[in-house]
Design an enzyme around this catalytic site. Structure first.
Site, PDB file in Angstrom:
ATOM      1  N   ASN A   3     -29.533  95.919  19.778  1.00 50.31           N
ATOM      2  CA  ASN A   3     -28.090  95.799  19.725  1.00 50.31           C
ATOM      3  C   ASN A   3     -27.585  94.864  20.826  1.00 50.31           C
ATOM      4  O   ASN A   3     -26.408  94.810  21.118  1.00 50.31           O
ATOM      5  CB  ASN A   3     -27.488  97.205  19.871  1.00 50.31           C
ATOM      6  CG  ASN A   3     -26.069  97.254  19.377  1.00 50.31           C
ATOM      7  OD1 ASN A   3     -25.595  96.332  18.717  1.00 50.31           O
ATOM      8  ND2 ASN A   3     -25.368  98.308  19.722  1.00 50.31           N
TER       9      ASN A   3
ATOM     10  N   GLU B 287     -17.862  90.496   5.315  1.00 48.60           N
ATOM     11  CA  GLU B 287     -17.454  89.323   6.071  1.00 48.60           C
ATOM     12  C   GLU B 287     -17.796  88.111   5.219  1.00 48.60           C
ATOM     13  O   GLU B 287     -18.917  87.976   4.740  1.00 48.60           O
ATOM     14  CB  GLU B 287     -18.268  89.303   7.365  1.00 48.60           C
ATOM     15  CG  GLU B 287     -17.931  88.188   8.291  1.00 48.60           C
ATOM     16  CD  GLU B 287     -18.768  88.270   9.571  1.00 48.60           C
ATOM     17  OE1 GLU B 287     -18.880  89.369  10.152  1.00 48.60           O
ATOM     18  OE2 GLU B 287     -19.308  87.244   9.962  1.00 48.60           O
TER      19      GLU B 287
ATOM     20  N   HIS C 149     -12.120  87.325  14.042  1.00 48.69           N
ATOM     21  CA  HIS C 149     -12.654  87.135  15.388  1.00 48.69           C
ATOM     22  C   HIS C 149     -11.867  86.096  16.169  1.00 48.69           C
ATOM     23  O   HIS C 149     -12.121  85.880  17.340  1.00 48.69           O
ATOM     24  CB  HIS C 149     -14.131  86.755  15.317  1.00 48.69           C
ATOM     25  CG  HIS C 149     -14.937  87.812  14.618  1.00 48.69           C
ATOM     26  ND1 HIS C 149     -15.214  87.760  13.273  1.00 48.69           N
ATOM     27  CD2 HIS C 149     -15.456  88.972  15.067  1.00 48.69           C
ATOM     28  CE1 HIS C 149     -15.893  88.837  12.935  1.00 48.69           C
ATOM     29  NE2 HIS C 149     -16.056  89.590  14.002  1.00 48.69           N
TER      30      HIS C 149
ATOM     31  N   CYS D  77     -12.980  91.926   8.793  1.00 45.68           N
ATOM     32  CA  CYS D  77     -13.453  93.053   9.601  1.00 45.68           C
ATOM     33  C   CYS D  77     -12.243  93.809  10.130  1.00 45.68           C
ATOM     34  O   CYS D  77     -11.104  93.469   9.790  1.00 45.68           O
ATOM     35  CB  CYS D  77     -14.357  92.556  10.739  1.00 45.68           C
ATOM     36  SG  CYS D  77     -15.355  93.863  11.498  1.00 45.68           S
TER      37      CYS D  77
HETATM   38  N1  GLN Z   1     -13.716 100.474  10.120  1.00 45.60           N
HETATM   39  C1  GLN Z   1     -14.152  99.723  11.248  1.00 45.60           C
HETATM   40  C2  GLN Z   1     -12.990  98.946  11.844  1.00 45.60           C
HETATM   41  O1  GLN Z   1     -12.150  98.526  11.132  1.00 45.60           O
HETATM   42  C3  GLN Z   1     -15.260  98.753  10.879  1.00 45.60           C
HETATM   43  C4  GLN Z   1     -15.758  97.999  12.084  1.00 45.60           C
HETATM   44  C5  GLN Z   1     -16.950  97.110  11.826  1.00 45.60           C
HETATM   45  O2  GLN Z   1     -17.195  96.649  10.752  1.00 45.60           O
HETATM   46  N2  GLN Z   1     -17.716  96.817  12.842  1.00 45.60           N
HETATM   47  O3  GLN Z   1     -12.908  98.725  13.030  1.00 45.60           O
HETATM   48 ZN    ZN Z   2     -16.880  94.537  10.112  1.00 44.10          ZN
END
Ligand code: GLN
Ligand code: ZN
Length: 758
Positions: free
Chosen positions: A121, A669, A698, A730
């Site tokens: 990670n 994404e 982002h 996202c």
């Molecule tokens: N449900 C989460 C959010 O909207 C999903 C986050 C992610 O995909 N890392 O923050």
């Molecule tokens: Zn995401």
């Protein structure tokens, strides 16, 4: 081995660098914001390095890795070492600022991309190699740290990323061919570096080639042999230790053994290499045996580790004991974890404790087991306590799990689900929604901090979060979104939030691990059978639903992602742990459904990340990952709509698995990959609905309506209007409220336009 080589017996491949109390994080962020100057930052960094070396030396290691420190990332450091920063950063004068510009961008220049380091990670910065990239050695950093270590009297071993790994993990840009074709340009710099290091008094150098435990390079073993033969033939050089980690070297082991390097490191925790005993060329080398797990938190089973080490005795000139990889991936020390009970503590080893284990194993290897009888006794007692601890075994969970698995854990056919969901939800074509989180505002973070510090009570905290939920619901209604979310204000983190509520997980107080740059995470520790003592999200979801006539999605994190972002059990297969987590999530979906929630999203952003490094292991992983997801989502009626969400692009190898998740709606994404994912998923046989992200969250940039319209039209070519959803790519938690409002307004406008002519 040449007589001039000083062998070593106990080491680690690298250390964490963010500081035991995240001192480096604070210093760097202070520097970015102008609170401290460069000299202050450098002095914090130098102190932390010295502290780290002192700790390793005091524990008894006889070779100490240096240059594993970084202000941001070791791949970026290597790009700088090889003079390979893209030309666009030349606009920044100061060297350190230029480095940070490449890492995180400035108002004028975009940063380099970032991606996950193997199957961890940790995120590294992806160097760009263009046709015009000219490599030039710039060894200032490594020489500086070497000098400091020598001044501190430390038996220093500079660590650098090897040419194969560096090039294989870089990205070709501006029409350049694959970066590995630049090997001939890069290897001479490593030759030069060896000489420079020898001149500076380095006796050893560690060159990391973890890429050799993957199938990324078709001809990895042959390339390794070629490169390390060249480097080995340099006459004025330190002894070379080629390190590998995260898996077995396979054919690269005999290939490296045939070269003149003096030491080879193998990961014996994540890759058993049955061939080790049969490689006769190891006879004149040091085998650096990674028997202490560098990336998980469990105490080493000293007896098993000693058995492994004993079995290797005759396969090499000598054996050095090491961690399996850099301990960058685990927290610094167990010392601050005072609220862990004694039993749990005795099962664990973080960075500092692992170093002590390495030293003890090495002493036992040299002087016999009697020498470390007490360490063996303690490890035995810990192992016995762990095996017999009632928290490790929950019969109720195991029985329920087998009976649900035996009954098939599947949903009705997708088409039937679609019919009953349409009748229940009555959504327009191209429904608009978001991925779950809304901005984590300063007020939200302040309220949480105040609550954790005991300054406000639970009721006050909950009330503040409810006010936040209400304002997010009102915002979405104003914007005209079709499927709403509660915004996730109450979640510090999408995994930790659930782990804190599940039995079987332990949340550390100071178990910080660097995720990228100055960002650290505190992965929970999964140590026992997973059970859900009470519903985890139902109150928030029903509260949000009570405020609006539009459907509100219930938001859950999927089993694979919960495991990927935790330290996992090493005493049972990951697939078994995944099923237990899946059962808890399944129970939550059933409760949400009973509370009237019609749409439930189970996020699996980490599906791609846990993909094994070797091709041969991939199918088995994807099988259990898909089954765990399906177990978690098949407890509800056909009329309840299941969504999932995935991110971190590069879906190629998992596309079939994404289809196999069989969620009713899958959001992915896609903004940066130009909607290609929609066609790819359809080609993989996916016939359910898809929400390709229509803009990149982002970036603070607000997308124009016209560009969203264009993206949606492109997606429509692949799926048609009755299967297309409209959403960002996202969650919105890192954005500002005004950016979100403007972007979503354009998104809803775009959907309305495209709907009109679809
Ligand atoms: N449900 C989460 C959010 O909207 C999903 C986050 C992610 O995909 N890392 O923050
Ligand atoms: Zn995401």
């Amino acid at each position: 081995m040449s007589p001039t080589v000083t062998p070593f017996t106990a080491t680690t491949l690298g250390s964490p660098r963010i500081g035991p109390r995240r001192e480096l994080k604070r210093a760097i962020e202070g520097y970015w914001s102008g609170r401290i100057d460069k000299a202050d930052l450098e002095s914090v960094a130098a102190d932390l390095r010295r502290q780290g070396w002192a700790e390793l030396t005091a524990a008894g290691l006889d070779s100490i890795p240096v240059n594993t420190f970084s202000y941001y990332d070791q791949m970026l450091d290597t790009a700088v070492l090889l003079g390979a920063l893209p030309a666009r950063y030349a606009v920044v004068d100061d060297e350190l600022d230029r480095y940070f510009a490449a890492a995180r961008g400035t108002a004028e220049v975009a940063p380099l991309e970032m991606t996950k380091w193997f199957d961890t990670n940790y995120h590294y910065i992806v160097p760009e190699i263009g046709p015009d990239t000219v490599f030039r050695l710039n060894p200032a950093k490594v020489l500086n740290e070497l000098q400091q270590a020598q001044d501190a009297g430390v038996p220093a071993r500079p660590v650098i990323i090897g040419p194969l790994t560096f090039l294989a993990l870089s990205k070709a840009v501006d029409g350049a061919s694959s970066p590995t074709e630049r090997l001939d340009d890069v290897v001479p710099l490593y030759v030069e570096l060896l000489t420079v290091l020898a001149d500076a008094g380095a006796r050893w150098v560690q060159i990391d080639e973890p890429i050799l435990v993957t199938d990324t390079l078709d001809d990895g073993p042959a390339l390794a042999e070629q490169v390390y033969t060249t480097l080995g033939e340099v006459t004025e050089r330190p002894a070379i230790f080629v390190a590998s980690y995260f898996g077995a070297l396979g054919q690269a082991l005999p290939a490296l053994a045939r070269t003149p390097v003096e030491a080879i490191g193998v990961d014996l925790v994540y890759g058993s290499d049955p061939a080790i005993g049969t490689v006769s060329e190891l006879a004149d080398k040091i085998l650096v045996a990674g028997v202490v797990d560098g990336r998980n938190v469990w105490r080493t089973d000293v007896r098993t580790a000693l058995d492994t080490l004993d079995s290797l005795r005759n396969s090499a000139a000598s054996i050095a004991v090491s961690t399996s990889c850099s301990t960058l991936h685990v927290p610094y020390s167990l010392t601050p974890e005072t609220h862990a009970d004694d039993a749990l503590r005795s099962w664990l080893a973080f960075g500092s404790e692992k170093i002590i284990e390495v030293a003890a194993l090495s002493a036992a290897l040299r002087d016999g087991r009697d020498r470390v009888a007490s360490a063996i006794g303690e490890a035995d007692a810990a192992a016995a306590s762990r095996r017999s601890d009632p928290r490790l075994h929950n019969d109720d969970v195991r029985t329920r799990l087998s009976s649900i698995l035996a009954s098939g854990a599947s949903r009705g056919p997708a088409a039937d689900r679609r019919t009953s969901q349409d009748a229940r939800l009555n959504l327009p074509a191209l429904p608009t929604t978001t991925i779950g989180s809304y901005p984590q505002t300063v007020e939200i973070r302040k309220a949480r901090a105040a609550w954790v510090a005991g300054e406000i009570d639970q009721t006050e905290y909950t009330n503040r979060m409810k006010a936040e939920v209400e304002s997010v619901i009102r915002l979405q209604e104003r914007l005209g979104l079709d499927v709403l979310v509660h915004g996730e204000p109450e979640r510090n983190d999408m995994v930790q939030y659930f782990a804190e509520q599940l039995d079987g997980f332990f949340a550390t107080t100071n178990g910080w691990v660097q995720s990228y740059g100055t960002r650290c995470v505190r992965p929970p520790i999964l140590y026992g059978d997973v059970a859900r003592p009470a519903p985890m999200t139902v109150e928030w979801a029903t509260y949000a639903q009570s405020l609006t006539g539009k459907p509100v999605k219930g938001m859950l994190t999927g089993p694979v992602t919960i495991l990927a972002w935790s330290f996992v059990r090493d005493d049972q297969p990951l697939a078994d742990s995944a099923n237990q987590v899946a059962l808890a999530i399944r129970d939550e979906t059933v409760d949400l459904e009973a509370a009237g929630i019609a749409i439930i999203q189970v996020d699996e952003p980490a599906l791609r990340e846990l993909l094994p490094l070797r091709r041969k292991d991939k199918d088995a992983y994807l099988d259990w990952a898909v089954s765990a997801f399906r177990l978690s989502t098949s407890g509800v009626a056909d009329s309840t709509q299941i969504h999932t969400h995935l991110c971190y692009s590069e879906f190629g190898e998992v596309i079939g698995a994404i289809a196999a998740l069989d969620a009713d709606v899958t959001s992915v994404e896609a903004a940066r990959s130009h909607m290609e994912i929609v066609g790819d998923l359809t080609a993989a046989g996916f016939a359910n609905s898809i929400g390709p992200g229509v803009y990149d969250i982002h970036s603070p940039r607000v997308p124009d309506t016209s560009e969203i319209v264009e993206g949606l039209r492109a997606a429509l070519q692949a799926v048609g209007p009755d299967r297309l959803w409209v959403n960002p790519d996202c969650g919105l938690k890192t954005r500002k409220t005004d950016e979100v409002e403007a972007a979503l307004r354009n998104m809803v406008d775009a959907a309305t336009q495209v709907r009109a002519d679809a």
